[in-house]
Scaffold this motif. Sequence first.
Motif, short mmCIF file in Angstrom:
data_model
loop_
_atom_site.label_atom_id
_atom_site.label_comp_id
_atom_site.label_asym_id
_atom_site.label_seq_id
_atom_site.Cartn_x
_atom_site.Cartn_y
_atom_site.Cartn_z
N ILE A 230 0.84 -1.20 0.00
CA ILE A 230 0.00 0.00 0.00
C ILE A 230 0.88 1.25 0.00
O ILE A 230 0.58 2.23 -0.70
N SER A 231 1.97 1.22 0.75
CA SER A 231 2.90 2.35 0.77
C SER A 231 3.51 2.57 -0.62
O SER A 231 3.66 3.71 -1.07
N TYR A 232 3.84 1.47 -1.29
CA TYR A 232 4.42 1.56 -2.63
C TYR A 232 3.41 2.16 -3.61
O TYR A 232 3.72 3.06 -4.41
N VAL A 233 2.15 1.71 -3.55
CA VAL A 233 1.11 2.21 -4.46
C VAL A 233 0.79 3.68 -4.14
O VAL A 233 0.57 4.48 -5.05
N ARG A 234 0.81 4.03 -2.86
CA ARG A 234 0.55 5.43 -2.49
C ARG A 234 1.62 6.34 -3.10
O ARG A 234 1.32 7.44 -3.58
N GLY A 235 2.86 5.87 -3.13
CA GLY A 235 3.93 6.64 -3.75
C GLY A 235 3.67 6.89 -5.24
O GLY A 235 3.92 7.97 -5.76
#
Length: 607
Positions: free
Chosen positions: A188-193
């Motif tokens: 989720i952190s990667y996609v938020r980036g």
Amino acid sequence: MGPKVEQNKRPTHQVEPLANLDQTNLKSMLQRSENICLEMIAPLRSLSQKLDNETLETRSLCNQLIKLVELERSSLRELRHKLYTQSSSTEISTQECSLSHLIKGTLKHLACPSSWFKESSLDFKAACALDDTQRGFKLLLSQISLFDSAPHITLGAGQNEHWAQIEIVTKNHLSISGPDQVRLDQDISYVRGIAERQGGTLQVHSTLNNSLKVSWLFAEAQAVENEIEEKVITTSNKSHIWLIDDEPGVRLTVKRWLQHSGYSVETFEEGQHLIESLVHADLKPALIICDADMPGMMGLEVLSIVSKQNPQIKRLLYTAREPNRWVIEAFNQGIVHRFIDKSEGPQALKTCLEDMLKADEEQNAQIHALDELLSQQMLSLHVQPLFSSETREVEAVEALMRSKHPAFRGPLDILNATQIAQREFDLQQVLSSLSKTVRETLPADIKLFMNIDPLVFGFPERLDEVFSDVYPYASSIVLELTERGQLCGDAWVESVKYLRAKGFEIALDDLGAGYNSLGAVAAVSPEIIKLDISLVSNVHLSNSKKEMVYLLSEYAQKHSMKTVAEGIEVADEAEVCSQLGIKWLQGYHLARPMPLEQFMSTYVVQK
């Protein structure tokens, strides 16, 4: 005075910082390092299993080493993840993207039901980095689908003007903890980036019933009319497939791909479970897709056991890296029928499966046709005369099988189907019965050559079931063995001895066609040797062939063997072979294979 030489000063090698490396090379280096860790884990796990009888300290040391390698692999994977994030942020090339198409394309790629997406009459177009956006949405949806079998996806306007949002709401409370929670948070952190680099954002929060709600917001989106495609429902009844992979996400996604293509699928997480299930399964799979790298029993080990216990099942190795020498060796040994890279995606897997199963269907069709051939008396024998080289009189005939079944174009097709179905003995029994009829029709002074599958000679205990019909005529029958068949050691010797005692003569066919010709002659000690067409063809034009034929003829006469030159196509070949001492001549120049009735009317009545 010469130049001053500095003592004890070694040349230094500057190590370039990772940040200064070419991005493509750095990604490749990290991927290779991750693969090296993967290569180490399998033998270490195997070693750990073999240390059961060792001390607790030794086993603990080995397990600690496995954990260290797995941790290193995880760190490399995370670093590679960050690298993609950094490289994406340096330069973003955007293009207009239909968010409705993005959702439907991702569902199709992951083989998720299209019903997850509740389409409306509005679509939204937004400028985005298409590759990054597609990769991020696939990752997001694949992770959520691991924990919810039917999330609710909608597309609508955002709270701010000119914004649009893709909203994913899980229907059930997600009870996630431990490594699963860590992985979900990382992804989720990667996609938020990805979302934030394009001016958007990703919001995640729990609903009142503790389910998960994820909203991907796109800036500067334009509302357009949506053309809803009419859904066509199709049914299919394709083959049953078993899939084994220790990664839940891969297992679920590949299962959906296969089900979307019409296959029925059963999944397994561990090799031992699959092997045990295979023993007791009423419905065996047509094909097994097996992950190469798994804890416990590795993929090649699983497929090796399957190949021995159920050789008819097709076996596909599904790997995340380049095939190593063990995979290639397994492929050459027939343990693995095909191997495919996971990164090639669903279309490559679909094509591979269709090719494999099509070949399997063709084999099954051949086996069915063979059943009809053997059970419905659709097999017959033609005969081809063997002529005396001195008198040109017919002194023997060779029985050659012919098919009345449209599925078989010639004898080779029948032999291939027989080998696939492992029905060599059944075919030989039918041929023996037909040969008995031929033998009873022929004059007593004309020998009958019967072609025998060399496999039969490897089972002396089964000779009676094959040859009992022709035992009364053994003295006028020659059992012809192809030289290309592998000798079976003591079993062959015992079979030859037993059948000679019954009165049969043994002929070795195709002498000169294989690499072990003379060795076969020495092993079998046949009464008759048949020179292959490769030696006979154009023998009148080649001094080396003449010399070879002469030497074989001399050898045969010295050891009381008779010779046959087969494949005589022109008169000059027949003349030269006669001059070189060959006893019998056979070939299209002299006579083609023909039905027994034609032979009798042409040669026996005339004689």
